[in-house]
Scaffold this motif. Structure first.
Motif, PDB file in Angstrom:
ATOM      1  N   GLY A  62      -2.676   3.329   7.762  1.00 43.22           N
ATOM      2  CA  GLY A  62      -2.702   1.880   7.583  1.00 43.22           C
ATOM      3  C   GLY A  62      -4.037   1.200   7.719  1.00 43.22           C
ATOM      4  N   CYS A  92       0.186   4.626   2.434  1.00 41.81           N
ATOM      5  CA  CYS A  92      -0.737   3.909   3.315  1.00 41.81           C
ATOM      6  C   CYS A  92      -1.350   4.768   4.410  1.00 41.81           C
ATOM      7  CB  CYS A  92      -0.046   2.709   3.944  1.00 41.81           C
ATOM      8  SG  CYS A  92       1.270   3.141   5.108  1.00 41.81           S
ATOM      9  N   TRP A 149       5.750  -1.872   8.130  1.00 45.06           N
ATOM     10  CA  TRP A 149       5.570  -0.440   7.899  1.00 45.06           C
ATOM     11  C   TRP A 149       6.902   0.160   7.515  1.00 45.06           C
ATOM     12  CZ3 TRP A 149       0.642   0.121   7.535  1.00 45.06           C
ATOM     13  CH2 TRP A 149      -0.219  -0.640   8.324  1.00 45.06           C
ATOM     14  N   ASP A 191       0.862  -1.179   0.000  1.00 45.49           N
ATOM     15  CA  ASP A 191       0.000   0.000   0.000  1.00 45.49           C
ATOM     16  C   ASP A 191       0.901   1.232   0.000  1.00 45.49           C
ATOM     17  OD1 ASP A 191      -1.903   1.948   0.312  1.00 45.49           O
ATOM     18  OD2 ASP A 191      -2.690   1.188   2.219  1.00 45.49           O
ATOM     19  N   GLY A 239       3.025  -1.485   4.228  1.00 42.71           N
ATOM     20  CA  GLY A 239       2.558  -0.120   4.060  1.00 42.71           C
ATOM     21  C   GLY A 239       3.742   0.818   3.940  1.00 42.71           C
ATOM     22  N   LEU A 288      -4.787  -1.852   5.410  1.00 39.58           N
ATOM     23  CA  LEU A 288      -4.022  -3.060   5.739  1.00 39.58           C
ATOM     24  C   LEU A 288      -4.438  -3.631   7.091  1.00 39.58           C
ATOM     25  CD1 LEU A 288      -0.516  -1.992   4.399  1.00 39.58           C
ATOM     26  CD2 LEU A 288      -2.260  -3.403   3.269  1.00 39.58           C
TER      27      LEU A 288
END
Length: 92
Positions: free
Chosen positions: A46, A43, A82, A40, A63, A49
């Motif tokens: 998030g 993102c 992340w 993503d 993300g 996700l």
């Protein structure tokens, strides 16, 4: 004056991710859930996700976002990767 953390929290309130109310959210939810892995880009906090993992996505979810404050909120879920940065700097 808002801090970056305040702005990130406000973002979630102003931009809810809801596949039952927004066709585009439902469209992307379906794509992510059918994929073995998803990235993503941008993102934000998030949410997409987070929801994919909560709905049972067992594959790799990543993300990517340039905002540290957004990623701080996203990191509430540790079972998603992340990455702080921009797509132009990303590597596989």
């Amino acid at each position: 004056m808002y801090s970056d953390a305040d702005t990130a929290a406000l973002y979630d309130l102003l931009n809810p991710w809801d596949g039952t109310r927004h066709y585009s959210d439902a469209f992307y939810n379906g794509l992510v859930m059918r994929a073995d892995a998803a990235l993503d880009v941008g993102c934000g906090t998030g949410v997409m996700l987070h929801q994919a993992r909560a709905r049972g996505h067992a594959g790799r979810l990543v993300g990517l976002d340039p905002s540290a404050a957004m990623l701080d909120r996203a990191r509430r879920r540790a079972d998603v990767e992340w990455v702080h940065g921009v797509a132009a700097d990303a590597s596989p």
